[in-house]
Design a protein around this motif. Structure first.
Motif, short mmCIF file in Angstrom:
data_model
loop_
_atom_site.label_atom_id
_atom_site.label_comp_id
_atom_site.label_asym_id
_atom_site.label_seq_id
_atom_site.Cartn_x
_atom_site.Cartn_y
_atom_site.Cartn_z
N LEU A 118 42.72 -10.12 40.11
CA LEU A 118 41.62 -9.50 39.36
C LEU A 118 41.49 -8.02 39.68
CD1 LEU A 118 38.86 -12.26 39.53
CD2 LEU A 118 39.91 -11.35 37.46
N VAL A 119 41.58 -7.69 40.96
CA VAL A 119 41.48 -6.28 41.35
C VAL A 119 42.61 -5.47 40.71
CG1 VAL A 119 41.68 -4.68 43.28
CG2 VAL A 119 40.23 -6.69 43.49
N ALA B 218 38.30 -14.43 31.26
CA ALA B 218 38.93 -15.72 30.97
C ALA B 218 39.69 -16.22 32.20
CB ALA B 218 39.86 -15.59 29.78
N TYR B 219 40.41 -15.32 32.87
CA TYR B 219 41.16 -15.70 34.07
C TYR B 219 40.21 -16.13 35.19
CZ TYR B 219 44.08 -15.13 38.24
OH TYR B 219 44.74 -15.33 39.43
N PHE B 220 39.13 -15.38 35.36
CA PHE B 220 38.16 -15.69 36.41
C PHE B 220 37.53 -17.06 36.18
CE2 PHE B 220 34.64 -13.48 39.11
CZ PHE B 220 35.10 -14.18 40.22
N VAL B 221 37.12 -17.33 34.94
CA VAL B 221 36.50 -18.62 34.61
C VAL B 221 37.49 -19.77 34.83
CG1 VAL B 221 35.54 -20.01 32.73
CG2 VAL B 221 34.83 -17.64 33.01
N PHE C 85 50.24 -11.93 35.48
CA PHE C 85 49.64 -10.60 35.63
C PHE C 85 50.67 -9.51 35.41
CE2 PHE C 85 49.29 -7.05 38.60
CZ PHE C 85 48.14 -6.43 38.11
N ALA C 86 51.85 -9.68 36.01
CA ALA C 86 52.90 -8.66 35.88
C ALA C 86 53.34 -8.53 34.42
CB ALA C 86 54.09 -9.02 36.77
N VAL C 87 53.53 -9.66 33.73
CA VAL C 87 53.95 -9.62 32.32
C VAL C 87 52.89 -8.96 31.46
CG1 VAL C 87 54.49 -11.05 30.31
CG2 VAL C 87 55.46 -11.63 32.54
#
Length: 209
Positions: free
Chosen positions: A111-112, A84-87, A39-41
Motif C-alpha cells: 500500500l505504501v 479495493a486491495y486494502f478491503v 503491484f509491480a505489474v
C-alpha cells in the motif's frame, strides 16, 4: 496494424492483470507472492502509459482537460485500486500484533509503495502541462466542493464505526483487534481521499460537457 493502437489496450490489460493479482484470494502462486507481482505489474503499466503520453504532442481533446482534472482522475484510479486491495486483504489484520503477521506487513508495504507511485506519477505528469495554468478559480471552487464531500464521507464512516463498536456485544467483537481498528481508521481516510479525487474528477468532467 500500428503498434501505437495496440499499446493502450495492452497497457490496460496489463493493469487489469496486475489489479487482479493484488485482489486475488490466493496469497501465492508457485511460491511467488501475487500481491507483490501485481503491484509491480500495475505500477509498470502506469509508467508505460506515462512514457507513451509523454512522447505524444498535446491533442485538442487533451488541451480541453485541465491539469487539475488529469491529477484528479489519476488520484481516483490509484486510490480505487488501493482501497479495493486494502478491503480484499483486511482479514490479515485480525491479529493481536502486526509484528507477528508477515502477511499484514506485506500488505502495508504494498500500500505504501502504491501511494508513493501515485504521488510520483502525479508530480511527473504535471510537468507535461508546465506551460499551462495549473489551477484557476474554477479548479479551486471544485476542490473546495470535493473536500466537502470528502469530509462528509469521513465523518459518516467514523460515526458508523463508533456506533458499531459501541452497541455490539463483546462476544461479537472478536474481530476488532487493535491492529484491525487502527487499519479501519486508515481505510476511512483512504476512502475519504478517494471521494475527494472522484468528486473532483466527475465535477470537472460534467463542467466540460
Amino acid at each position: 496494424m500500428d503498434m501505437r493502437r495496440l499499446a493502450l489496450p495492452m497497457l490496460l490489460a496489463a493493469a487489469g492483470l496486475g489489479l487482479w493479482m493484488l485482489l486475488a484470494g490466493a496469497e501465492s502462486l508457485f511460491g511467488l507472492d501475487l500481491g507483490s507481482i501485481g503491484f509491480a505489474v500495475l505500477v509498470l503499466s502506469a509508467w508505460g502509459a506515462l512514457h507513451g503520453v509523454w512522447r505524444l504532442s498535446l491533442t485538442d481533446a487533451e488541451l480541453q482537460v485541465s491539469p487539475a482534472e488529469w491529477k484528479a482522475w489519476i488520484g481516483t484510479a490509484f486510490m480505487a485500486a488501493a482501497v479495493a486491495y486494502f478491503v480484499a486483504r483486511m482479514h490479515v489484520f485480525q491479529t493481536p500484533s502486526l509484528a507477528d503477521s508477515p502477511e499484514a506487513q506485506q500488505v502495508g508495504r504494498n500500500l505504501v509503495m502504491l501511494l508513493v507511485a501515485w504521488t510520483v506519477l502525479s508530480s511527473t505528469v504535471g510537468r507535461r502541462w508546465k506551460d499551462r495554468v495549473q489551477e484557476d478559480e474554477r479548479d479551486r471552487e471544485i476542490e473546495r466542493e470535493a473536500a466537502g464531500w470528502s469530509r462528509h464521507a469521513v465523518t459518516g464512516m467514523i460515526v458508523v464505526l463508533a456506533v458499531l463498536l459501541g452497541i455490539s456485544p463483546a462476544d461479537r467483537l472478536q474481530w476488532a483487534s487493535l491492529p484491525m481498528i487502527a487499519n479501519l481508521l486508515v481505510l476511512v481516510l483512504m476512502v475519504g481521499c478517494l471521494v475527494d479525487n472522484g468528486a473532483s474528477a466527475v465535477r470537472h468532467w460534467l463542467d466540460r460537457r
